[in-house]
Design a protein around this motif. Structure first.
Motif, PDB file in Angstrom:
ATOM      1  N   ALA A 141      51.343  43.566  -3.917  1.00 48.17           N
ATOM      2  CA  ALA A 141      52.707  43.047  -3.843  1.00 48.17           C
ATOM      3  C   ALA A 141      53.154  42.851  -2.395  1.00 48.17           C
ATOM      4  N   CYS A 142      52.526  43.550  -1.463  1.00 47.35           N
ATOM      5  CA  CYS A 142      52.848  43.416  -0.034  1.00 47.35           C
ATOM      6  C   CYS A 142      51.988  42.363   0.656  1.00 47.35           C
ATOM      7  N   SER A 143      51.070  41.733  -0.073  1.00 48.63           N
ATOM      8  CA  SER A 143      50.005  40.964   0.576  1.00 48.63           C
ATOM      9  C   SER A 143      49.911  39.519   0.120  1.00 48.63           C
ATOM     10  N   PHE A 144      51.067  38.870  -0.023  1.00 43.47           N
ATOM     11  CA  PHE A 144      51.087  37.448  -0.336  1.00 43.47           C
ATOM     12  C   PHE A 144      51.333  36.647   0.941  1.00 43.47           C
ATOM     13  N   ILE A 145      50.537  35.616   1.138  1.00 48.28           N
ATOM     14  CA  ILE A 145      50.714  34.737   2.295  1.00 48.28           C
ATOM     15  C   ILE A 145      52.037  33.988   2.150  1.00 48.28           C
ATOM     16  N   ARG A 146      52.829  34.000   3.203  1.00 50.63           N
ATOM     17  CA  ARG A 146      54.132  33.328   3.158  1.00 50.63           C
ATOM     18  C   ARG A 146      53.938  31.825   3.094  1.00 50.63           C
ATOM     19  N   ILE A 147      54.610  31.187   2.156  1.00 53.03           N
ATOM     20  CA  ILE A 147      54.430  29.755   1.929  1.00 53.03           C
ATOM     21  C   ILE A 147      54.975  28.915   3.076  1.00 53.03           C
ATOM     22  N   ASN A 148      56.180  29.238   3.522  1.00 53.76           N
ATOM     23  CA  ASN A 148      56.809  28.431   4.572  1.00 53.76           C
ATOM     24  C   ASN A 148      57.579  29.342   5.518  1.00 53.76           C
ATOM     25  N   LYS A 149      57.071  29.505   6.739  1.00 55.21           N
ATOM     26  CA  LYS A 149      57.721  30.382   7.712  1.00 55.21           C
ATOM     27  C   LYS A 149      59.022  29.809   8.247  1.00 55.21           C
ATOM     28  N   LYS A 150      59.293  28.541   7.974  1.00 52.37           N
ATOM     29  CA  LYS A 150      60.535  27.931   8.440  1.00 52.37           C
ATOM     30  C   LYS A 150      61.701  28.245   7.515  1.00 52.37           C
ATOM     31  N   ASP A 151      61.402  28.663   6.285  1.00 56.52           N
ATOM     32  CA  ASP A 151      62.472  29.020   5.352  1.00 56.52           C
ATOM     33  C   ASP A 151      63.122  30.339   5.783  1.00 56.52           C
ATOM     34  N   PRO A 152      64.446  30.454   5.655  1.00 56.23           N
ATOM     35  CA  PRO A 152      65.123  31.686   6.085  1.00 56.23           C
ATOM     36  C   PRO A 152      64.834  32.894   5.210  1.00 56.23           C
ATOM     37  N   PHE A 153      64.417  32.665   3.964  1.00 56.03           N
ATOM     38  CA  PHE A 153      64.145  33.770   3.041  1.00 56.03           C
ATOM     39  C   PHE A 153      62.705  33.693   2.563  1.00 56.03           C
ATOM     40  N   ALA A 154      62.066  34.848   2.429  1.00 54.82           N
ATOM     41  CA  ALA A 154      60.686  34.906   1.953  1.00 54.82           C
ATOM     42  C   ALA A 154      60.583  35.919   0.824  1.00 54.82           C
ATOM     43  N   ALA A 155      60.360  35.438  -0.398  1.00 55.95           N
ATOM     44  CA  ALA A 155      60.189  36.350  -1.535  1.00 55.95           C
ATOM     45  C   ALA A 155      58.992  37.270  -1.314  1.00 55.95           C
ATOM     46  N   GLU A 156      58.020  36.769  -0.553  1.00 56.15           N
ATOM     47  CA  GLU A 156      56.811  37.555  -0.285  1.00 56.15           C
ATOM     48  C   GLU A 156      57.111  38.842   0.490  1.00 56.15           C
ATOM     49  N   TYR A 157      58.267  38.893   1.134  1.00 58.92           N
ATOM     50  CA  TYR A 157      58.617  40.046   1.969  1.00 58.92           C
ATOM     51  C   TYR A 157      59.472  41.089   1.244  1.00 58.92           C
ATOM     52  N   ILE A 158      59.859  40.825  -0.004  1.00 58.50           N
ATOM     53  CA  ILE A 158      60.762  41.746  -0.705  1.00 58.50           C
ATOM     54  C   ILE A 158      60.174  43.150  -0.792  1.00 58.50           C
ATOM     55  N   ILE A 159      58.985  43.278  -1.323  1.00 58.88           N
ATOM     56  CA  ILE A 159      58.386  44.600  -1.524  1.00 58.88           C
ATOM     57  C   ILE A 159      58.036  45.274  -0.197  1.00 58.88           C
ATOM     58  N   PRO A 160      57.368  44.591   0.747  1.00 60.57           N
ATOM     59  CA  PRO A 160      57.088  45.285   2.008  1.00 60.57           C
ATOM     60  C   PRO A 160      58.343  45.731   2.750  1.00 60.57           C
ATOM     61  N   GLN A 161      59.435  44.960   2.666  1.00 62.62           N
ATOM     62  CA  GLN A 161      60.665  45.383   3.324  1.00 62.62           C
ATOM     63  C   GLN A 161      61.303  46.570   2.615  1.00 62.62           C
ATOM     64  N   LEU A 162      61.178  46.626   1.290  1.00 64.20           N
ATOM     65  CA  LEU A 162      61.659  47.796   0.560  1.00 64.20           C
ATOM     66  C   LEU A 162      60.827  49.024   0.925  1.00 64.20           C
ATOM     67  N   LEU A 163      59.536  48.822   1.116  1.00 60.65           N
ATOM     68  CA  LEU A 163      58.674  49.922   1.537  1.00 60.65           C
ATOM     69  C   LEU A 163      59.122  50.458   2.892  1.00 60.65           C
ATOM     70  N   MET A 164      59.444  49.570   3.815  1.00 58.53           N
ATOM     71  CA  MET A 164      59.875  50.024   5.123  1.00 58.53           C
ATOM     72  C   MET A 164      61.228  50.736   5.045  1.00 58.53           C
ATOM     73  N   GLN A 165      62.125  50.274   4.160  1.00 58.12           N
ATOM     74  CA  GLN A 165      63.381  50.996   3.972  1.00 58.12           C
ATOM     75  C   GLN A 165      63.127  52.397   3.450  1.00 58.12           C
ATOM     76  N   TRP A 166      62.177  52.526   2.540  1.00 57.50           N
ATOM     77  CA  TRP A 166      61.815  53.841   2.012  1.00 57.50           C
ATOM     78  C   TRP A 166      61.247  54.720   3.123  1.00 57.50           C
ATOM     79  N   VAL A 167      60.394  54.143   3.963  1.00 61.13           N
ATOM     80  CA  VAL A 167      59.809  54.887   5.079  1.00 61.13           C
ATOM     81  C   VAL A 167      60.908  55.420   5.990  1.00 61.13           C
ATOM     82  N   ARG A 168      61.852  54.567   6.361  1.00 59.50           N
ATOM     83  CA  ARG A 168      62.928  54.986   7.251  1.00 59.50           C
ATOM     84  C   ARG A 168      63.782  56.077   6.612  1.00 59.50           C
TER      85      ARG A 168
END
Length: 376
Positions: A258-285
């Motif tokens: 779930a943390c390892s999907f290639i981002r489709i378009n880096k120019k888009d302001p939102f990336a669904a691919e980052y939802i889980i890894p960012q939640l993981l980092m919130q948990w870490v903090r």
């Protein structure tokens, strides 16, 4: 826990399925459905595989945990996409409670400057690198290659493991990988780089550094194309030969995927691919904050992962990410008070002044002018 026969042949046969290979690409239409389809296929194959042993309390518990965890991961994504980030984090916390019962591989450095690790090399021996773009061909000090200073939060865009506006320190085991991550053109851009090291001085002996391992791909168990992948295989060999860790890997795989999907378009302001890894980092903090309130020895948690910039980049080494603590070193030095004590780094050099990226990395590896606290 034993879920499948852990003989090398059987275990590799189970994971030798390109539906499981990472990083993954998706069609950009429905990320929640994409994850659900992957998880359903994974659970179905795990349950139906001819060498799955279905008897015994421990085995059933493991399969039940996978079911609960994948359900919570989907709930996290759905809640986030529906505009409920707090609920998304609540769902994700259930994932981590399950994974705590099945430790994968988390190496630590204690207050005595000793590394607890299953790897053959000590973490003190690992050279980490960071590369950044600059606009002017002038001398830069160490601060320029550290994390983005707090007073420039507006410059921090969303990243895989960190939200927009919150600085984190991203490092790589390969300078070539650093350049790949930022899509650097060393022939036409000004790129500076430094070597980093974690820990190692008396001044930071009251810190415990922990790194969560998310850098193992299913392909790493298969050992195909040994020449191209020899460096990665060398680094994870001890891990791959540990049957308990292979068992835990089956539990952790849905999160790693779930943390390892290639981002489709880096120019888009939102990336669904980052939802889980960012939640993981919130948990870490959150874990760090809870731990540091009750103990004198401060805890620092980072994540090691393979690059998802491309399939090619995923083979170049490992990335590390360490979130900033939010505590400023001083009003004149708007950098993380914790990370500046934990990391030492060399003065930056210009990559284009070397014969190649590899030559620059080799020369940086020889440098001994590392300093803590961003001393120039």
């Amino acid at each position: 826990m034993v879920i499948i026969d852990y003989s090398d042949v059987v275990f590799k046969k189970f994971l030798d399925d390109d539906n499981f290979f990472l990083p993954k690409r998706w069609d950009g239409k429905d990320f929640s459905k994409t994850l659900k389809d992957l998880f359903e296929y994974y659970k179905r194959k795990l349950q139906n595989y001819e060498n799955v042993v279905l008897g015994g309390t421990e085995i059933c518990e493991g399969l039940i945990d996978i079911e609960k965890m994948t359900k919570s991961l989907i709930e996290s994504v759905d809640n986030y996409l529906n505009g409920f980030p707090a609920k998304a984090l609540e769902s994700f916390e259930k994932v981590m409670e399950i994974l705590k019962k099945h430790p994968l591989h988390s190496f630590k450095k204690n207050e005595k400057n000793e590394w607890g690790t299953v790897e053959s090399e000590t973490q003190n021996a690992i050279n980490l690198f960071r590369a950044v773009r600059v606009c002017d061909n002038k001398p830069y000090d160490r601060t320029r290659v550290f994390h983005t200073p707090y007073n420039l939060r507006s410059k921090v865009s969303t990243s895989r493991f960190s939200i927009a506006g919150y600085p984190s320190l991203y490092l790589s085991t390969s300078l070539e990988l650093c350049c790949e991550e930022i899509n650097a053109d060393i022939n036409n851009e000004l790129i500076i780089a430094s070597k980093f090291k974690m820990g190692g001085t008396k001044d930071n002996s009251n810190f415990e550094i922990e790194v969560i391992e998310l850098g193992i791909k299913p392909q790493d168990f298969l050992e195909f194309d040994k020449t191209r992948r020899s460096e990665r295989l060398k680094r994870v060999k001890r891990f791959l030969n540990d049957e308990e860790k292979k068992s835990a890997y089956l539990i952790w795989y849905p999160l790693i995927a779930a943390c390892s999907f290639i981002r489709i378009n880096k120019k888009d302001p939102f990336a669904a691919e980052y939802i889980i890894p960012q939640l993981l980092m919130q948990w870490v903090r959150s874990e760090v904050e809870k731990r540091n309130k009750n103990f004198e020895i401060k805890r620092i948690i980072g994540i090691r992962y393979f690059s998802c910039a491309s399939s090619k980049a995923s083979e170049m080494g490992f990335n590390y990410v360490f979130p900033t603590s939010g505590e400023i070193k001083s009003s004149e030095n708007p950098y993380c008070a914790t990370l500046t004590k934990v990391f030492c780094l060399t003065k930056p050099v210009y990559i284009h002044e070397y014969e190649s990226i590899l030559k620059c990395e080799q020369e940086l590896a020889k440098f001994n002018d590392t300093n803590y606290g961003l001393i120039n």
